[in-house]
Design an enzyme around this catalytic site. Structure first.
Site, PDB file in Angstrom:
ATOM      1  N   GLU A  72       9.937  31.466  57.687  1.00 21.89           N
ATOM      2  CA  GLU A  72      11.132  30.781  58.181  1.00 21.89           C
ATOM      3  C   GLU A  72      11.621  31.373  59.497  1.00 21.89           C
ATOM      4  O   GLU A  72      11.977  30.645  60.426  1.00 21.89           O
ATOM      5  CB  GLU A  72      12.233  30.847  57.119  1.00 21.89           C
ATOM      6  CG  GLU A  72      13.568  30.248  57.525  1.00 21.89           C
ATOM      7  CD  GLU A  72      13.495  28.760  57.838  1.00 21.89           C
ATOM      8  OE1 GLU A  72      14.430  28.264  58.472  1.00 21.89           O
ATOM      9  OE2 GLU A  72      12.501  28.099  57.466  1.00 21.89           O
ATOM     10  N   HIS A  75       9.395  30.515  62.468  1.00 23.91           N
ATOM     11  CA  HIS A  75       9.706  29.138  62.867  1.00 23.91           C
ATOM     12  C   HIS A  75      10.963  29.121  63.748  1.00 23.91           C
ATOM     13  O   HIS A  75      11.014  28.444  64.773  1.00 23.91           O
ATOM     14  CB  HIS A  75       9.907  28.284  61.611  1.00 23.91           C
ATOM     15  CG  HIS A  75      10.258  26.863  61.897  1.00 23.91           C
ATOM     16  ND1 HIS A  75      11.199  26.156  61.178  1.00 23.91           N
ATOM     17  CD2 HIS A  75       9.816  26.000  62.851  1.00 23.91           C
ATOM     18  CE1 HIS A  75      11.311  24.939  61.661  1.00 23.91           C
ATOM     19  NE2 HIS A  75      10.487  24.817  62.676  1.00 23.91           N
ATOM     20  N   HIS A 134      15.326  16.242  60.460  1.00 25.76           N
ATOM     21  CA  HIS A 134      14.850  17.366  61.265  1.00 25.76           C
ATOM     22  C   HIS A 134      13.407  17.140  61.706  1.00 25.76           C
ATOM     23  O   HIS A 134      13.043  17.410  62.859  1.00 25.76           O
ATOM     24  CB  HIS A 134      14.973  18.646  60.445  1.00 25.76           C
ATOM     25  CG  HIS A 134      14.876  19.900  61.246  1.00 25.76           C
ATOM     26  ND1 HIS A 134      15.476  20.071  62.470  1.00 25.76           N
ATOM     27  CD2 HIS A 134      14.222  21.072  61.003  1.00 25.76           C
ATOM     28  CE1 HIS A 134      15.221  21.274  62.944  1.00 25.76           C
ATOM     29  NE2 HIS A 134      14.449  21.899  62.078  1.00 25.76           N
ATOM     30  N   HIS A 305      -2.425  17.050  58.783  1.00 30.32           N
ATOM     31  CA  HIS A 305      -1.962  15.664  58.679  1.00 30.32           C
ATOM     32  C   HIS A 305      -0.716  15.457  59.545  1.00 30.32           C
ATOM     33  O   HIS A 305      -0.553  14.407  60.177  1.00 30.32           O
ATOM     34  CB  HIS A 305      -1.664  15.349  57.208  1.00 30.32           C
ATOM     35  CG  HIS A 305      -1.615  13.891  56.896  1.00 30.32           C
ATOM     36  ND1 HIS A 305      -2.585  12.996  57.286  1.00 30.32           N
ATOM     37  CD2 HIS A 305      -0.699  13.152  56.201  1.00 30.32           C
ATOM     38  CE1 HIS A 305      -2.278  11.781  56.857  1.00 30.32           C
ATOM     39  NE2 HIS A 305      -1.131  11.849  56.216  1.00 30.32           N
TER      40      HIS A 305
END
Length: 327
Positions: A72, A75, A134, A305
């Protein structure tokens, strides 16, 4: 640094933020840090014994998991760097008289809104509509940065491609379809519905009688606790997953027709190459989607993906830009 070089770097960082966000979400690390912008009240992840003890005292309802917390925080670090790059783009655009002003300003406002969505993702404990927003904000950001980059580069189509100009409305329709499909993908992921159907081509059992669109697409389901791992029942998750699959079939069919028409009508090597790239990315995205089902959502393929969706979107943005502005 020149604007074009800065935009290239910013595009790379934006893609990294999107992929790191997907990796964090799919690793169930979205609440790795239960506060924002720090982590357990610190600027970095608590790892020392005294830091862990302090974090556990401050957040007794959470179990401190440093591995998830680092995902986290990495990021957030990358997203923070991206924010600085966007601010630099805005600064340069106002320093250069001939540079566009409105688009960089809008991008700067969007990055601020993205930061707010990042905060709400944590404070609202992974509420699906916030998580999906988001994700969509990230895709919107990379599309606008790509459009700004295209506007800084000279693009010429030999002869103007007047025959292709009539394809512009259909290309815009395909772009809209792809955006809707990405939104569906975000809703599938944020509601933990990616494994609601584990067979092909549609879903196992009597899936038709289990459809529950009213609950599946209601955006404001409430819970007193966390939304982590989803709060919807099986019928709702299955409905979301089935909708995403049907959306994929419709979107793929529309894009294949666009590729066919572009290859048939275009004399420009640039647009023909764009059509082949679109076809290649589409085939890859379909293969990744099928692999997610067959292999039960392996992390690497699931993140890929997301990358495939971003690259498809950028390709369609370029095609629309070329057809509407240059053809």
């Amino acid at each position: 640094m020149q604007m074009t070089s800065l935009l290239k770097l910013t595009l790379v960082f934006t893609l990294c933020v999107i992929l790191m966000g997907a990796y964090t979400r799919l690793s169930d690390a979205g609440l790795g840090c239960p506060d924002w912008p720090g982590c357990y009240g610190m600027i970095k992840v608590p790892t020392q014994s005294h830091e862990l003890a302090r974090a556990q005292d401050s957040f007794p309802e959470h179990t401190v998991e440093p591995e998830k917390a680092w995902l986290e925080m990495i990021h957030r670090y990358i997203a923070g760097t991206l924010g600085l790059l966007v601010a630099f783009i805005l600064f340069i655009s106002f320093r250069q008289p001939d540079a566009p002003k409105k688009l960089p300003s809008f991008i700067a406002l969007l990055i601020l809104f993205q930061a707010a969505l990042g905060m709400w993702t944590v404070t609202m404990k992974l509420m699906p509509v916030v998580v999906m927003s988001h994700l969509i904000g990230g895709f919107t950001l990379i599309s606008l940065l790509w459009l700004l980059y295209l506007r800084t580069k000279p693009l010429r189509l030999p002869g103007g491609e007047p025959r292709l100009r009539k394809l512009a409305p259909y290309a815009l329709f395909c772009l809209g379809l792809l955006v809707l499909q990405i939104i569906l993908g975000g809703w599938t992921s944020s509601n933990y519905a990616a494994l609601a159907c584990t067979t092909l081509p549609i879903c196992e059992g009597d899936w038709v009688s289990n459809l529950d669109p009213l609950h599946a697409f209601y955006p404001l389901h409430k819970t007193e606790g966390s939304y982590e791992f989803g709060i919807l029942d099986y019928s709702s998750r299955m409905t979301i997953h089935v909708a995403h699959r049907f959306g994929a079939i419709i979107t793929a069919t529309a894009l294949l027709w666009l590729v066919y028409r572009m290859l048939k009508l275009s004399h420009s090597q640039l647009l023909r190459r764009s059509a082949w790239i679109l076809l290649g990315l589409l085939c890859l995205q379909i293969a990744l989607g099928i692999s997610n089902v067959v292999l039960h959502l392996p992390l690497g393929i699931a993140v890929s993906h997301n990358a495939g969706a971003a690259l498809l979107l950028l390709t369609l943005v370029f095609i629309n830009y070329a057809l509407w502005r240059k053809a």
